[in-house]
Design a protein around this motif. Structure first.
Motif, PDB file in Angstrom:
ATOM      1  N   THR A 119       7.978 -18.245  19.618  1.00  0.00           N
ATOM      2  CA  THR A 119       7.137 -17.866  18.430  1.00  0.00           C
ATOM      3  C   THR A 119       6.188 -16.864  18.529  1.00  0.00           C
ATOM      4  OG1 THR A 119       5.507 -19.552  18.349  1.00  0.00           O
ATOM      5  CG2 THR A 119       7.870 -20.111  17.144  1.00  0.00           C
ATOM      6  N   TYR A 120       5.890 -16.555  19.833  1.00  0.00           N
ATOM      7  CA  TYR A 120       4.628 -15.590  19.927  1.00  0.00           C
ATOM      8  C   TYR A 120       4.769 -14.813  21.052  1.00  0.00           C
ATOM      9  CZ  TYR A 120       3.635 -19.370  23.619  1.00  0.00           C
ATOM     10  OH  TYR A 120       3.839 -20.238  24.458  1.00  0.00           O
ATOM     11  N   HIS A 121       5.983 -14.508  21.983  1.00  0.00           N
ATOM     12  CA  HIS A 121       5.870 -13.392  22.736  1.00  0.00           C
ATOM     13  C   HIS A 121       6.952 -12.431  22.648  1.00  0.00           C
ATOM     14  CE1 HIS A 121       4.598 -16.713  25.804  1.00  0.00           C
ATOM     15  NE2 HIS A 121       3.669 -15.317  26.211  1.00  0.00           N
ATOM     16  N   HIS A 122       6.563 -11.058  22.785  1.00  0.00           N
ATOM     17  CA  HIS A 122       7.225  -9.854  22.400  1.00  0.00           C
ATOM     18  C   HIS A 122       7.544  -9.174  23.435  1.00  0.00           C
ATOM     19  CE1 HIS A 122       6.570 -11.401  18.196  1.00  0.00           C
ATOM     20  NE2 HIS A 122       5.380 -11.485  18.741  1.00  0.00           N
ATOM     21  N   THR A 123       8.409  -8.018  23.127  1.00  0.00           N
ATOM     22  CA  THR A 123       8.471  -6.808  24.254  1.00  0.00           C
ATOM     23  C   THR A 123       7.732  -6.028  23.945  1.00  0.00           C
ATOM     24  OG1 THR A 123      10.481  -6.023  22.723  1.00  0.00           O
ATOM     25  CG2 THR A 123      10.941  -7.275  24.698  1.00  0.00           C
TER      26      THR A 123
END
Length: 873
Positions: free
Chosen positions: A84-88
């Motif tokens: 729910t909280y990591h992104h590229t």
């Protein structure tokens, strides 16, 4: 509830009130830093200030920086979308101090902003401090802990290890302890059951780090030792998406107004609802995340490709396509349809999205279409692999085959597993991993560079004098050794240099460094690293401290400058001929040639290329002198009409290069008068990506050499045609004669095939009630294929077994009429496959037709007999 836009503005406004200069975001794609492909942290654009390579224009700063992370701590690309909280791509809110404020202000201002301004509940906040390291000889960061005790109870201040609480720029360079701020957003019941301090840095999705305060106070040397920095640096980074989630009371970043508008459009277009199915939810999060990364990368000038940064963007795009294909049922291009909603949500903060809208759409759609074709090819290949595996009596697909699908077709392992599972099969995952690891090792070994420590002889920064001079008296400021591919080189930084370090598409200079009384050291290249011109040599002088005469290779530099100036002229002429929509998308300038990429949505016609050339060469013949402004305010440069590149970050002052109507921002070197270019010749025009074309051109002596070669070729052609006065007519007449002769040969060949077909058909033998036509003779491959196909189509209950040779190469051919194939007893592919070993070859095909080539012509009789015996049973 504050919106994402309001939160971003509040952060910048708060730190402006603390005396920080608000700095625009740097491009996400880095072009001038060989150590990084992408901006992966807010500090990247301040590296030169931190390293002391440039003078600082301010001692305090704040910004919201576009970042891209696809590897490293908690940022594996394949995990994005699953939590729910990591992104590229993400935005990093940061505030900075360069030798000004330190821990006291950084911590107290962080508390003031989070608690007093944003009203976060203090009881949910936890801070970590560096616990120290015996092996490094470092004590606990008690200074930071004592400051935190003014705001937090002791049980909310936690010790963190070196992995979590000691930040390093890289293997070498500035580093120091850091203090992370974590927020616990769980329910009161969950907090009562398990205190938040027990979940900090445990990857709990609701107890997350929102801000990291880095206290740079050391320099890491190549031998691993630490030395104190002369000036302390504050480098903070707060995940914007996480902060928005926290303030909006959500348990997932994807539930905020940063992502929800995009997710809702994905749902409407695909016919799925977010929150109904775990797998489709992951797919929708992947698309919502990845469209941001891809769109911003393209606006910053990085197109998807098969190399370096372009490969990373292509990989992200293909990951999104694959999720849409597999889990959302999208068999046609889909991702590009999300751009309007992305512009709606982020276009105000980043207006480049609006300006580059048409290009982004075309690039993404073409990439999607291309990969969907690749997926179709990969599926067909996988079907063949599964059929072969089943034919061998196995249910496990070889790991090497799965890796080939991944490496060649871009076919992800999980998609291979999914299709295999649907067909009752599995994948040899260990074999896949072995092949993947071997590829990584090869890439790592090829790119491995070992850097030694800089040996500093004198303090200071480099003064570039190469705009005005090709030689300069100077001295070495510092040097170090580097090892690459088992060869040792040396990098030298000079106090003053005329050598241009590779940047902006222009290659680096070559030349000589003459030390002391005349010891000459050859400079094989000049690179730019952390804004320093780094001179690369293969050996060090006897006395590195001796005075140096730095001399650029004049012939090479002039050729480079001619080609660079030609790119500016061509840029102007392309805009005049094709339209003002033309924008530079990349360039490469060497002493031999130039390459220029530009936005245009169709092929440039031959007539347009000629018009561009004529206009460009008119500017060359006019002998336009350079008009240069080295320290012009950026606003003044824009008023002049200077063309700037998307994806480049410009300072308050810029260098403007003007040749008549051509006005551009540029840091490269140029010829002083267009007349010295001699002539510009465009040698090719091609497509780079959707909406991006490429021209390659030559100038000066290279044009002269090309014209000489063309003249020599025409002279040779005339001699071949007896010096015909009209060479074009003579060649046309010869081609017509050749075409007539080829037609006659084809007709003769067709008649010959008919005669041979009749002859061998009359000699057919009976085997088990079937008519078998046996052929053994020299024959061209095309002819035997034609004869075999005709015989099987014209006759029922017929098998053709042929062993032919052409130029000593044997060929087995088996063709079976459809009525025999339907009986299922005989298969041409299996018959050929079994006999191929007798001619030292291999092959196969379909049940009705198959061929096998080999090396042993002498084995043809035995191979034919083998097939006949198989038919007899």
């Amino acid at each position: 509830m504050m919106t994402a836009k309001e939160i971003r503005e509040s952060f910048l406004k708060f730190f402006a009130s603390k005396g920080c200069t608000i700095v625009p975001s740097a491009p996400m794609v880095l072009k001038g830093d060989p150590t990084l492909m992408f901006t992966n942290a807010g500090m990247n654009q301040f590296k030169d200030i931190i390293l002391g390579n440039v003078e600082k224009k301010f001692s305090r700063a704040a910004d919201s920086q576009k970042c891209l992370r696809v590897s490293g701590k908690h940022n594996d690309l394949e995990e994005v979308g699953h939590d729910t909280y990591h992104h590229t791509m993400f935005e990093m809110l940061g505030n900075w101090s360069f030798g000004d404020y330190f821990k006291e202000e950084a911590i107290s201002w962080a508390w003031e902003y989070l608690v007093d301004k944003l009203h976060l509940d203090p009881k949910n906040l936890y801070a970590t401090v560096f616990e120290g390291s015996k092996e490094e000889g470092l004590e606990r960061d008690n200074e930071a802990a004592d400051i935190w005790l003014r705001f937090l109870p002791n049980d909310h201040i936690l010790n963190g290890n070196k992995h979590d609480n000691f930040w390093e720029m890289g293997d070498t360079g500035p580093c120091g302890p850091c203090s992370e701020i974590h927020y616990d957003s769980r329910s009161e019941t969950e907090k009562s059951a398990t205190p938040g301090r027990e979940l900090v840095n445990k990857d709990h999705p609701q107890v997350i780090e929102i801000w990291n305060l880095v206290f740079m106070q050391y320099n890491r040397k190549a031998d691993g030792s630490l030395e104190k920095l002369p000036a302390h640096v504050i480098d903070t980074g707060m995940g914007f998406e996480r902060l928005v989630r926290t303030l909006q009371g959500k348990t997932s970043n994807y539930d905020t107004d940063v992502f929800q508008p995009i997710i809702q459009v994905i749902g409407a277009l695909s016919g799925h609802s977010y929150g109904e199915d775990a797998k489709t939810d992951v797919a929708m999060r992947v698309l919502a995340d990845h469209i941001r990364t891809i769109a911003f990368a393209i606006t910053d000038g990085q197109l998807p490709s098969n190399a370096k940064a372009g490969y990373v963007i292509r990989r992200i795009l293909r990951r999104a396509v694959r999720y849409a294909y597999t889990y959302l049922g999208q068999k046609e291009a889909f991702l590009y349809k999300l751009l309007p909603v992305l512009i709606e949500t982020m276009g105000d903060a980043y207006p480049e999205l609006k300006v580059q809208n048409e290009l982004i759409v075309k690039v993404i759609k073409e990439e999607e279409d291309s990969f969907l074709r690749t997926l179709a090819g990969g599926i067909k290949r996988l079907e063949n692999i599964m059929a072969d595996t089943k034919a061998d009596g196995k249910t496990v697909i070889d790991g090497k085959e799965a890796f080939t699908l991944f490496d060649t077709y871009g076919f992800p392992l999980d998609l291979t597993e999914l299709i295999a599972r649907e067909n009752g099969m599995t994948i040899d995952e260990e074999g896949f991993k072995v092949n993947m690891q071997a590829q990584k090792e090869r890439a790592r070994n090829a790119a491995a560079v070992e850097n030694g420590d800089w040996v500093e002889l004198h303090a200071g920064t480099t003064d570039f004098v190469g705009y005005d001079f090709l030689e300069a008296e100077t001295e070495v400021l510092r040097y170090r050794s580097i090892k690459q591919k088992n060869k040792t080189y040396y990098q030298l930084v000079l106090e003053k240099t005329p050598f241009y370090g590779e940047m902006g598409g222009q290659v680096g200079d070559k030349g000589m460094l003459i030390f002391g009384e005349g010891e000459a050291i050859k400079v094989i290249d000049t690179k730019r690293e952390n804004n320093l011109a780094v001179h690369i040599v293969e050996k060090l002088p006897t006395d590195i401290t001796a005075p140096v005469l730095a001399k650029v290779d004049e012939e090479s530099r002039i050729a480079i400058e001619c080609n660079h100036t030609a790119t500016h002229i061509l840029d102007y002429c392309l805009r005049k001929v094709l339209g003002t929509h033309v924008e530079q998308k990349g360039s490469y300038v060497s002493s031999e040639s130039l390459r220029f990429d530009f936005s245009h949505f169709q092929k440039v016609t031959d007539a347009e290329i000629r018009e561009v050339e004529h206009l460009a060469n008119k500017m060359v013949r006019e002998g336009i002198a350079i008009e240069e402004h080295r320290h012009m305010p950026i606003d003044e440069a824009r008023q002049m009409g200077a063309i700037a590149l998307f994806g480049e970050k410009y300072g308050d002052e810029v260098r403007v290069v003007k040749f008549g109507p051509s006005v551009e921002l540029c840091g490269g070197t140029h010829i002083n008068n267009t007349g010295r270019i001699g002539m510009i010749r465009i040698v090719s025009e091609s497509s780079v990506a959707a909406g991006v074309r490429r021209i390659e051109a030559i100038t000066g002596k290279a044009v002269e050499d090309t014209l000489d070669n063309m003249q020599d070729m025409i002279r040779s052609l005339k001699e071949m045609f007896n010096n015909a006065p009209n060479l074009v007519s003579a060649i046309k007449h010869q081609l017509e004669e050749d075409s007539f002769i080829k037609h006659q040969i084809a007709e003769f060949k067709k008649q010959q095939e008919q005669q041979m077909k009749q002859k061998y058909a009359e000699g057919a033998i009976d085997i088990n009630g079937m008519r078998v036509i046996k052929i053994h003779c020299p024959m061209e491959p095309d002819s035997i294929k034609n004869i075999a196909f005709q015989l099987r189509q014209e006759n029922q209950n017929t098998i053709i077994v042929a062993g032919t040779s052409y130029q000593t190469k044997p060929l087995l051919t088996v063709a079976i009429s459809d009525d025999i194939v339907k009986q299922g007893n005989l298969n041409a592919g299996q018959l050929v496959k079994g006999a191929a070993r007798l001619i030292s070859g291999g092959g196969g095909g379909q049940p009705h037709f198959a061929q096998a080539g080999g090396k042993s012509e002498d084995g043809l009789p035995a191979a034919i007999d083998y097939i006949l015996d198989e038919i007899r049973g």
